[in-house]
Design a protein around this motif. Structure first.
Motif: not given
Ligand SMILES: Nc1nc2c(ncn2[C@@H]2O[C@H](COP(=O)(O)OP(=O)(O)O)[C@@H](O)[C@H]2O)c(=O)[nH]1
Ligand SMILES: [Mg+2]
Length: 330
Positions: A28, A31-33, A62, A181, A183, A239
């Motif tokens: 979380s 990465k996927t974002s 999500s 993230k 931001d 993202a």
């Molecule tokens: N505030 C914020 N949240 C983010 C950002 N990128 C992803 N998220 C949130 O972080 C959570 C996990 O993101 P995900 O892409 O599934 O993470 P992964 O497990 O690394 O693939 C989700 O709820 C995203 O909406 C970002 O740049 N800023």
């Protein structure tokens, strides 16, 4: 235009360059974002859309923690797109991986080994192709040319686990550290975190991809671009959320995130380094990533494999001899 030049440019026009990018890191972190965001900024060629089956994760973001937990990446997956970037055709493969666990050291080591096994198995494909009598001129280059390592921005730099993981990854692949993230940090916090990460990388001699400057080959203009790219490490990313947003001043549609105090434009270089990172990956350093992968990482892997094979052959010979001697003593 000379005959030579026109031949060269014709070849270049048709040549499709392969580029394979992987994302890894704890769960979380975004990465996927990032993969979803990169996908949304690509110029995908028409026929590619028909022949490629795209993962569902590209179309569902999500926003709540609950959603994110439910849709977290369970298995490594990859997909390939034919894209066009600044007039060049690229066959781009993106590899997404399940997030590393935080609370189980043993499981973490297994997960890192699995990610490395994936990278090494791509080298095995090249090795198998090389040893064939009749090589396939159209063989795909599936080697991972760049691996983005996502760093948790709630830490004050790299953790011991990050260091251990990075040491293993950088032995096999070009690693680019990123902080997603962004931001969630103020400008000062982000600057401090970047500096802390840089210091940790240096202190622990972790050879992440450092955008090397080759004095002899560089023309001054390019040198500036390279020196510039180096200064971004680790690249900050934001993202976009899944919402229709527009720039308050121009009214143009933007990919971003909205807050009570304003809107972030993820493609604005003042807000994060996404555009710069996209540029080094797809354009300015694409060839260098590929060259280093083949000449340094693949060569290293190949040598290790050949030596291991030789060693195992020698052991069997010695063992055989010993067995025979033992037998004759009976
Ligand atoms: N505030 C914020 N949240 C983010 C950002 N990128 C992803 N998220 C949130 O972080 C959570 C996990 O993101 P995900 O892409 O599934 O993470 P992964 O497990 O690394 O693939 C989700 O709820 C995203 O909406 C970002 O740049 N800023
Ligand atoms: Mg994921």
């Amino acid at each position: 235009m000379s005959a030579n030049m026109s031949r060269g440019s014709r070849r270049r026009k048709h040549a499709v360059s392969q580029l394979n990018i992987m994302v890894v890191g704890f769960s979380s972190l975004g990465k996927t974002s990032f993969i979803r965001m990169l996908y949304n900024t690509l110029c995908v060629r028409e026929y590619s859309k028909e022949k490629t089956e795209l993962p569902a994760s590209l179309f569902q973001s999500s926003e709540t923690a609950q959603d994110a937990a439910a849709s977290s990446t369970q298995e490594l997956y990859s997909f390939t797109l034919d894209v066009e970037e600044e007039g060049e055709k690229i066959s781009l493969t993106l590899v997404d991986s399940p997030g590393f666990v935080r609370d189980n050291e043993l499981r973490l080591d297994v997960q890192v080994t699995e990610a490395l096994r994936y990278i090494e198995s791509q080298f095995d494909h090249t090795l198998a192709e090389e040893t064939k009598v009749k090589r396939n001129p159209k063989a795909q280059d599936s080697q991972i040319h760049a691996c983005l390592y996502f760093i948790d921005n709630t830490n004050n730099g790299l953790t011991d686990k990050d260091i251990r993981i990075l040491k293993r990854l950088t032995a096999r692949v070009n690693v680019i550290p990123v902080v997603a993230k962004a931001d969630l940090l103020t400008t000062t916090q982000l600057a401090n975190l970047k500096q802390a990460i840089k210091n940790d990388l240096k202190e622990h001699s972790i050879p992440v991809f450092d955008f090397p400057v080759d004095d002899e080959l560089m023309d001054p203009e390019v040198e500036e671009v390279v020196a510039n790219a180096q200064s971004f490490i680790p690249f900050s990313l934001i993202a976009p959320e899944d919402a229709d947003l527009s720039d308050p001043t121009t009214g143009e549609k933007i990919r971003g995130r909205q807050y009570a105090w304003g809107i972030i434009d993820c493609l604005n270089p003042k807000h994060c380094d996404f555009v710069e990172l996209r540029n080094v990956l797809l354009s300015s350093h694409r060839k260098l990533f590929k060259d280093i992968t083949l000449e340094v990482f693949y060569e290293q892997y190949r040598t290790e494999r050949l030596m291991a094979r030789k060693a195992s052959k020698m052991i069997t010979k010695e063992q055989k001899k010993k067995l025979l001697e033992d037998l004759s003593e009976i």
